[in-house]
Design an enzyme around this catalytic site. Structure first.
Site, mmCIF file in Angstrom:
data_model
loop_
_atom_site.group_PDB
_atom_site.id
_atom_site.type_symbol
_atom_site.label_atom_id
_atom_site.label_comp_id
_atom_site.label_asym_id
_atom_site.label_seq_id
_atom_site.Cartn_x
_atom_site.Cartn_y
_atom_site.Cartn_z
ATOM 1 N N ASP A 82 0.856 -1.188 0.000
ATOM 2 C CA ASP A 82 0.000 0.000 0.000
ATOM 3 C C ASP A 82 0.897 1.245 0.000
ATOM 4 O O ASP A 82 1.802 1.355 0.836
ATOM 5 C CB ASP A 82 -0.850 -0.062 1.281
ATOM 6 C CG ASP A 82 -1.886 1.031 1.363
ATOM 7 O OD1 ASP A 82 -2.386 1.458 0.309
ATOM 8 O OD2 ASP A 82 -2.220 1.437 2.503
ATOM 9 N N GLY A 181 -7.673 8.414 7.578
ATOM 10 C CA GLY A 181 -7.833 8.705 9.006
ATOM 11 C C GLY A 181 -9.281 8.917 9.395
ATOM 12 O O GLY A 181 -10.202 8.560 8.651
ATOM 13 N N ASN A 230 -10.077 0.635 0.078
ATOM 14 C CA ASN A 230 -9.073 0.527 1.147
ATOM 15 C C ASN A 230 -9.646 0.933 2.501
ATOM 16 O O ASN A 230 -10.207 2.029 2.636
ATOM 17 C CB ASN A 230 -7.901 1.463 0.843
ATOM 18 C CG ASN A 230 -7.038 0.965 -0.294
ATOM 19 O OD1 ASN A 230 -7.408 0.057 -1.027
ATOM 20 N ND2 ASN A 230 -5.875 1.560 -0.442
ATOM 21 N N ASP A 232 -8.541 0.992 6.639
ATOM 22 C CA ASP A 232 -7.589 0.770 7.727
ATOM 23 C C ASP A 232 -8.146 1.319 9.045
ATOM 24 O O ASP A 232 -8.351 0.590 10.023
ATOM 25 C CB ASP A 232 -6.234 1.417 7.381
ATOM 26 C CG ASP A 232 -5.155 1.037 8.381
ATOM 27 O OD1 ASP A 232 -5.443 0.271 9.316
ATOM 28 O OD2 ASP A 232 -4.007 1.498 8.236
#
Ligand code: G3H
Ligand code: 13P
Ligand code: ZN
Length: 284
Positions: A82, A181, A230, A232
Site C-alpha cells: 500500500d 484517518g 481501502n 484501515d
C-alpha cells in the site's frame, strides 16, 4: 491456495459490479481477522501492508504470515504493498512474493509520476504482478488545507486518461474527496469527477481513505466503477476499542491473548460488515 493477483480479483469484481476490500495489516491478529472474516463471508480479499506496517513487522514476517494464511484457506487472497513510494521498496516486495504493488508517485509532477510508474509496470508485468498507481493527492483528515488547495488536489479526469494510456497500470487510485484517518465531519465525494474519470479510463478505480465514508456513498462509488476499497482506520478503531474495553473490565489481566483475542474478533466483525457493503460476499 497460493496468493492470487489483484488483477484477477478486480476483473471478477468488474464483471460482477462489486468491490474487493483491501484491508491493511500490521500483525498476526489483523491478518487472522481479515482471513476469518473473508472465510465467513466467502469473499475474496486484498491484504495490504504500508511502509509503516513493513517497518513495524518486517517484510519477511508480513510475507510469511500472509502466505501461510493464503495457503491454509480456499479464499483467494492478494498480497499488496500500500502506497509504495520507492522503486526499490516495491522491488523488494515483488522479490518476496507480493502479487500486487502500489507505486504512489502522486506527490510528483505528472511526467515524473508516469516515469516512476512505468519503471514499476515494466518489471511487474514481466513477473505477473499487478500494479496500482495514484493520481491526485489523497491526503490525511488532519491535513490543514484551504478549499482551493483541496480542489487542486483532486484527480483531473483528462490527466487520468493520459496517465493510464501512458503507463498501462491495472488499477488507479483517485482523489475525489476522501482522506486517510478519522473524518471530523461527513466526507463529501465528488461523484461527477468519478463518473468523468470512468468515462475516460477503462480500468478499475481504487478508493482510499474509505473508513467513515457513509454506506450510501460507498454503494454509489461502486456503481460508478470503484472496484478496490481501502480500509484501515475503522479496523484500528474496532481493535483498539475492544482491547481498551477488556482492559477496563479486567484491569489485572496480564495474558496478552485475553486482550488481543477479543480485539481480533471485534475487528473481524467490522471486516465482515465492510465485505457485505462492498457486495463481495459469496464471490470467492
Ligand atoms: O494509507 C494509509 C494506511 O492507513 C496506512 O497507514 O502508514 O500508518 O501504516 P500507516
Ligand atoms: P483509512 O485508514 O482512512 O480507511 O484509509 C486506508 C487507506 O486508504 C490505505 O491505503
Ligand atoms: Zn491509502
Amino acid at each position: 491456495m497460493p496468493l492470487v493477483t489483484m488483477t484477477e480479483l478486480l476483473e471478477k469484481a468488474e464483471h460482477g459490479k462489486y468491490a474487493v476490500g483491501a484491508f491493511n495489516c500490521n500483525n498476526m491478529e489483523i491478518i487472522q481477522a481479515i482471513v476469518a472474516a473473508a472465510e465467513e463471508e466467502n469473499a475474496p480479499v486484498i491484504i495490504q501492508a504500508s511502509q509503516g506496517a513493513i517497518k513495524y513487522a518486517g517484510l519477511d514476517y508480513i510475507t510469511a504470515m500472509v502466505k501461510t494464511a493464503a495457503e491454509n484457506t480456499d479464499i483467494p487472497i492478494a498480497l499488496h504493498i500500500d502506497h509504495g513510494t520507492s522503486f526499490e521498496q516495491v522491488m523488494r516486495c515483488i522479490r518476496r512474493g507480493f502479487t500486487s504493488v502500489m507505486i504512489d508517485g502522486s506527490k510528483l509532477p505528472l511526467e515524473e509520476n508516469i516515469a516512476l510508474t512505468n519503471k514499476v509496470v515494466e518489471v511487474a508485468r514481466a513477473v505477473g504482478v499487478s500494479v496500482e498507481a495514484e493520481l491526485g493527492k489523497i491526503g490525511g483528515t488532519e491535513d490543514d488545507i484551504s478549499v482551493s488547495e483541496w480542489e487542486a488536489s483532486l484527480t483531473d479526469p483528462e490527466e487520468a486518461k493520459v496517465f493510464v494510456e501512458a503507463t498501462g497500470v491495472d488499477a488507479l487510485a483517485i482523489a475525489i474527496g476522501t482522506a486517510h484517518g478519522q473524518y471530523k465531519g461527513e466526507p463529501k465525494l465528488d461523484f461527477d469527477r468519478l463518473k468523468r474519470v470512468r468515462e475516460l479510463v477503462d480500468i478499475p478505480i481504487v478508493l482510499h481513505g474509505s473508513s467513515g465514508v457513509p454506506a450510501d456513498s460507498i454503494r454509489k462509488a461502486i456503481e460508478l466503477g470503484v472496484r478496490k476499497i481501502n480500509i484501515d482506520t475503522n479496523l484500528r478503531e474496532a481493535f483498539v476499542n475492544r482491547a481498551r474495553e477488556v482492559m477496563a473490565e479486567k484491569p489485572d489481566e496480564i495474558d496478552p491473548r485475553k486482550i488481543l483475542g477479543p480485539a481480533r474478533d471485534a475487528m473481524k466483525e467490522v471486516i465482515k460488515e465492510k465485505i457485505r457493503l462492498f457486495g463481495s460476499s459469496q464471490k470467492a
